[in-house]
Scaffold this motif. Structure first.
Motif, mmCIF file in Angstrom:
data_model
loop_
_atom_site.group_PDB
_atom_site.id
_atom_site.type_symbol
_atom_site.label_atom_id
_atom_site.label_comp_id
_atom_site.label_asym_id
_atom_site.label_seq_id
_atom_site.Cartn_x
_atom_site.Cartn_y
_atom_site.Cartn_z
ATOM 1 N N LEU C 85 0.846 -1.207 0.000
ATOM 2 C CA LEU C 85 0.000 0.000 0.000
ATOM 3 C C LEU C 85 0.872 1.244 0.000
ATOM 4 O O LEU C 85 1.899 1.289 0.686
ATOM 5 C CB LEU C 85 -0.901 0.024 1.240
ATOM 6 N N ALA C 86 0.437 2.244 -0.735
ATOM 7 C CA ALA C 86 1.120 3.536 -0.762
ATOM 8 C C ALA C 86 0.556 4.437 0.342
ATOM 9 O O ALA C 86 -0.522 4.171 0.887
ATOM 10 C CB ALA C 86 0.930 4.196 -2.118
ATOM 11 N N VAL C 87 1.297 5.495 0.642
ATOM 12 C CA VAL C 87 0.827 6.494 1.612
ATOM 13 C C VAL C 87 -0.551 7.015 1.186
ATOM 14 O O VAL C 87 -0.775 7.310 0.013
ATOM 15 C CB VAL C 87 1.837 7.658 1.713
ATOM 16 N N GLY C 88 -1.464 7.084 2.149
ATOM 17 C CA GLY C 88 -2.813 7.588 1.882
ATOM 18 C C GLY C 88 -3.816 6.514 1.531
ATOM 19 O O GLY C 88 -5.018 6.750 1.597
ATOM 20 N N GLU C 89 -3.337 5.308 1.180
ATOM 21 C CA GLU C 89 -4.285 4.243 0.846
ATOM 22 C C GLU C 89 -4.870 3.625 2.120
ATOM 23 O O GLU C 89 -4.228 3.568 3.162
ATOM 24 C CB GLU C 89 -3.595 3.164 0.016
ATOM 25 N N ALA C 90 -6.089 3.137 1.990
ATOM 26 C CA ALA C 90 -6.787 2.545 3.137
ATOM 27 C C ALA C 90 -6.361 1.100 3.343
ATOM 28 O O ALA C 90 -6.389 0.295 2.420
ATOM 29 C CB ALA C 90 -8.290 2.615 2.926
ATOM 30 N N SER C 91 -5.973 0.786 4.581
ATOM 31 C CA SER C 91 -5.630 -0.596 4.931
ATOM 32 C C SER C 91 -6.809 -1.336 5.537
ATOM 33 O O SER C 91 -6.889 -2.558 5.462
ATOM 34 C CB SER C 91 -4.450 -0.612 5.911
ATOM 35 N N VAL C 92 -7.725 -0.612 6.161
ATOM 36 C CA VAL C 92 -8.848 -1.268 6.823
ATOM 37 C C VAL C 92 -10.055 -0.329 6.831
ATOM 38 O O VAL C 92 -9.893 0.899 6.933
ATOM 39 C CB VAL C 92 -8.466 -1.662 8.272
ATOM 40 N N VAL C 93 -11.223 -0.922 6.693
ATOM 41 C CA VAL C 93 -12.475 -0.177 6.837
ATOM 42 C C VAL C 93 -13.400 -0.972 7.748
ATOM 43 O O VAL C 93 -13.565 -2.185 7.571
ATOM 44 C CB VAL C 93 -13.175 0.052 5.484
#
Lengths: 80, 140, 140, 80
Positions: C85-93
């Motif tokens: 994942l890149a900076v700013g991407e969501a890892s969890v919702v």
């Protein structure tokens, strides 16, 4: 002096208008304005100590009023 | 920057979420209030929201700015809808971006609690039987 | 119904929010975890998330089911992303729909706290200087 | 009996593989399996009491092990 008072929701229904004008002596407080509003037809449906605002900020009964002020009598809020 | 709005247009939670998602933040909390199909047992068909528009916007702006300062993040936004809403439609969205999840949750919660207590917004529920009633947050 | 997922595809918070928005609910709470540009002062360029896939999904499913039962709503969903994942991407919702906002916030919080404590997901941060490091939640 | 043990992240790097096989006597516990894993090259980088799972649920050192079980040694978790 003549002061314009905004009313909303159930209070506007009670008074039959969203805005009323009342006349109070110079040097009056919000309490004096409220007393005049409550003396209008339907005005007793407004409680003795409702939420009040002066120039779009909440205000106390004892706050002074000037003719140019926007006074509001605000029913219980329901946002959210 | 902290931002508040009040309007007739349908709310777009995803847009508010995007607004508070920045590289400095590791957590975003979103709250959405929606019209329930019933309230205190009575079936509801819709709700009219109205407001003391100028003061509601001023008060809500003061709230998001105070919460942003208190919780140390600029990313606090809130939009409230007015007009007639159907069941399931969103009446309010609060979005917060924060470096940490504690701050995100706390700030999000603080905005909706202050809004419900202080912002001059009013609602009239429409019931299945055709009647309408002014309701307020102190009744809950 | 409570639902958990783990996968490589980018997460879509708006879709999860829609999934938990139902006429019985008056409140939806959403939490999104995103990759921060820095961690404990070191600039981060991205994160590799990996998992003990089968157990992570099983454990996360147990969590959403337990939280749904505890808080009295079926509308508890959680998706976690794996991969780079890149900076700013969501890892969890995490998304929760509930009749009341107290329940929505509490259930949303309960899922993310349990996930962070119990679900076998691992991450390796990539730093600007080219190094990588395994980090974990106990370090925060 | 031969038991398959899954390892992850830093532990997989330490052992050089995501999965290892160890041999323990019938009637062994997870503690016995762990001792064999920690005896492998690089195995001491796994702590004495790591997170452990048996068939995809967290398990205790004292839990019994059968040959068909899926045992896992789990590093500190980092989800979220």
């Amino acid at each position: 002096m003549t002061v314009t008072v905004l009313v909303f929701a159930a209070y506007a229904e009670a008074l039959g208008a969203p805005e009323v004008s009342v006349t109070v002596p110079a040097g009056s407080t919000i309490a004096d304005v409220l007393a005049e509003v409550r003396a209008l037809p339907g005005g007793t449906r407004i409680p003795e100590v409702p939420l009040l605002a002066r120039n779009q900020r909440y205000a106390a009964l004892s706050d002074p009023v000037e003719a140019a002020d926007e006074i509001a009598v605000i029913p219980p809020v329901a946002g959210g | 920057m902290p931002r508040a709005a009040l309007g007739l247009a349908p709310l777009d939670p995803a847009r508010l979420l995007a607004e508070v998602t920045r590289p400095a933040n590791g957590a975003e909390a979103l709250f959405v209030g929606t019209v329930r199909e019933q309230n205190t047992g009575r079936p509801v068909t819709g709700i009219d929201y109205s407001a003391y528009d100028a003061m509601a916007l001023a008060e809500l702006s003061r709230i998001v700015e105070a919460v942003a300062a208190e919780h140390g993040t600029p990313d606090v936004v809130c939009e409230h809808r007015v007009g007639t809403l159907a069941v399931g439609e969103a009446s309010v969205v609060v979005a917060v971006g924060h470096p940490r999840r504690d701050g995100a949750f706390a700030a999000c919660r603080a905005v909706i609690e202050a809004l419900k207590a202080r912002v001059p917004i009013f609602k009239q529920e429409h019931y299945v039987d055709g009647t309408r009633e002014w309701v307020h947050n102190g009744q809950r």
